[in-house]
Enzyme design. Structure first.
Site, mmCIF file in Angstrom:
data_model
loop_
_atom_site.group_PDB
_atom_site.id
_atom_site.type_symbol
_atom_site.label_atom_id
_atom_site.label_comp_id
_atom_site.label_asym_id
_atom_site.label_seq_id
_atom_site.Cartn_x
_atom_site.Cartn_y
_atom_site.Cartn_z
ATOM 1 N N PRO A 2 0.838 -1.212 0.000
ATOM 2 C CA PRO A 2 0.000 0.000 0.000
ATOM 3 C C PRO A 2 0.870 1.258 0.000
ATOM 4 C CG PRO A 2 -0.786 -1.579 1.610
ATOM 5 C CD PRO A 2 0.530 -2.084 1.132
ATOM 6 N N GLU A 3 0.550 2.189 -0.893
ATOM 7 C CA GLU A 3 1.273 3.451 -0.954
ATOM 8 C C GLU A 3 0.353 4.573 -0.466
ATOM 9 O OE1 GLU A 3 3.259 3.962 -4.700
ATOM 10 O OE2 GLU A 3 4.135 1.966 -4.643
ATOM 11 N N HIS A 90 -4.455 -14.469 10.176
ATOM 12 C CA HIS A 90 -3.695 -13.213 10.091
ATOM 13 C C HIS A 90 -4.480 -11.990 10.572
ATOM 14 C CE1 HIS A 90 -0.832 -15.625 7.961
ATOM 15 N NE2 HIS A 90 -1.589 -15.747 6.880
ATOM 16 N N ARG A 109 2.190 -10.751 6.501
ATOM 17 C CA ARG A 109 3.648 -10.671 6.673
ATOM 18 C C ARG A 109 4.061 -10.031 7.997
ATOM 19 N NH1 ARG A 109 6.025 -9.036 0.676
ATOM 20 N NH2 ARG A 109 4.768 -10.508 -0.529
ATOM 21 N N LYS A 151 22.889 16.618 -5.959
ATOM 22 C CA LYS A 151 22.524 15.220 -5.751
ATOM 23 C C LYS A 151 22.871 14.406 -6.991
ATOM 24 C CE LYS A 151 20.442 15.916 -1.750
ATOM 25 N NZ LYS A 151 20.986 15.408 -0.472
#
Length: 271
Positions: A2-3, A90, A109, A151
């Site tokens: 998930p972002e 889970h 997880r 950078k």
């Protein structure tokens, strides 16, 4: 995983069910998450949730006594369900509300997090050094250009750094760089301010569109009510390596950067 758009969609989905609701119980079935769930989380019982916000990919449920911090990790999902719903594999954590519903975290997880903080949550080490939110005013034209000077890292690595700006995960970095016409391998310090300003607006647009469409369902993410997100249907490059570019029909290339897939068009995108 998930972002930011998926987490924002989750925040929007759970807010009507938990805001101004009193916590009746906290059920911990497995405390061994990314960080152990501590017994102090029981302090939430009897507290009213007065605010539901998000910082980067952290959900923040604030009470007068402290803040519950939730992170979905790589495979976590949160559901709003009746409190007596049969427990599945889970299902590690329930926040049970006096209204009779529960927020249930399922995380195969166990890379997610459930933290109870009574200090200033924004001063916590996990949040204190995060960059600006990409959809807010402080992520503006000129910002990326100033941060990128000298950078040498690739531009994709640069914009995915949460100390630079939060929430531009792999999917959305691929999409934004394609729309901005910038190769993911281009050195961050070599990009002009004009191109950075354009990229800034595109990042905002891509993330806003993903939120409006309910996020991107690839494998694990679903919304709080179980419905999938539909932004995956709008992806122009991510997951399309070897296919034709939607703009020029050139075959899209795929490489690995920092262990993540970068897909790009060598004709449409330049250094």
């Amino acid at each position: 995983m998930p972002e930011l758009p998926e987490v924002e969609v989750c925040r929007q989905g759970i807010s009507p069910h938990v805001l101004n609701q009193t916590v009746a119980d906290v059920v911990v079935r497995n405390a061994k998450m990314r960080w152990p769930i501590t017994p102090t989380i029981k302090e939430m019982c009897g507290e009213k949730i007065i605010e539901v916000t998000r910082r980067a990919k952290y959900l923040l449920l604030k009470t007068a006594k402290g803040t519950l911090v939730l992170h979905l990790g790589m495979s976590g999902t949160i559901r709003v369900i009746p409190k007596d719903t049969v427990v599945a594999k889970h299902d590690h954590f329930d926040l049970v509300l006096a209204s009779g519903v529960a927020l249930r975290l399922n995380d195969p997880r166990r890379f997610g997090a459930v933290l109870w903080l009574t200090e200033d949550v924004y001063e916590h080490p996990l949040l204190a050094k995060l960059g600006p939110e990409p959809l807010l005013a402080d992520f503006d034209k000129g910002y990326l250009f100033k941060k990128s000077r000298k950078k040498t890292v690739p531009i994709k690595t640069f914009i995915m750094n949460n100390h630079v700006v939060v929430g531009v995960g792999n999917i959305y970095a691929n999409e934004a760089l394609f729309q901005a016409g910038i190769l993911p391998t281009a050195p961050a310090g070599k990009i002009s301010q004009k191109r950075y300003d354009n990229l800034t607006e595109i990042i905002k647009q891509v993330l806003a569109k993903a939120i409006n469409q309910g996020g991107t369902t690839l494998k694990d993410f679903t919304q709080a009510d179980g419905r999938p997100g539909y932004f995956a249907q709008s992806l122009q490059v991510y997951g399309r390596g070897g296919e034709k570019c939607v703009v020029c029909a050139t075959t899209l290339e795929e490489i690995r950067q920092s262990g993540r897939a970068s897909v790009f068009c060598s004709k449409c995108q330049k250094n």
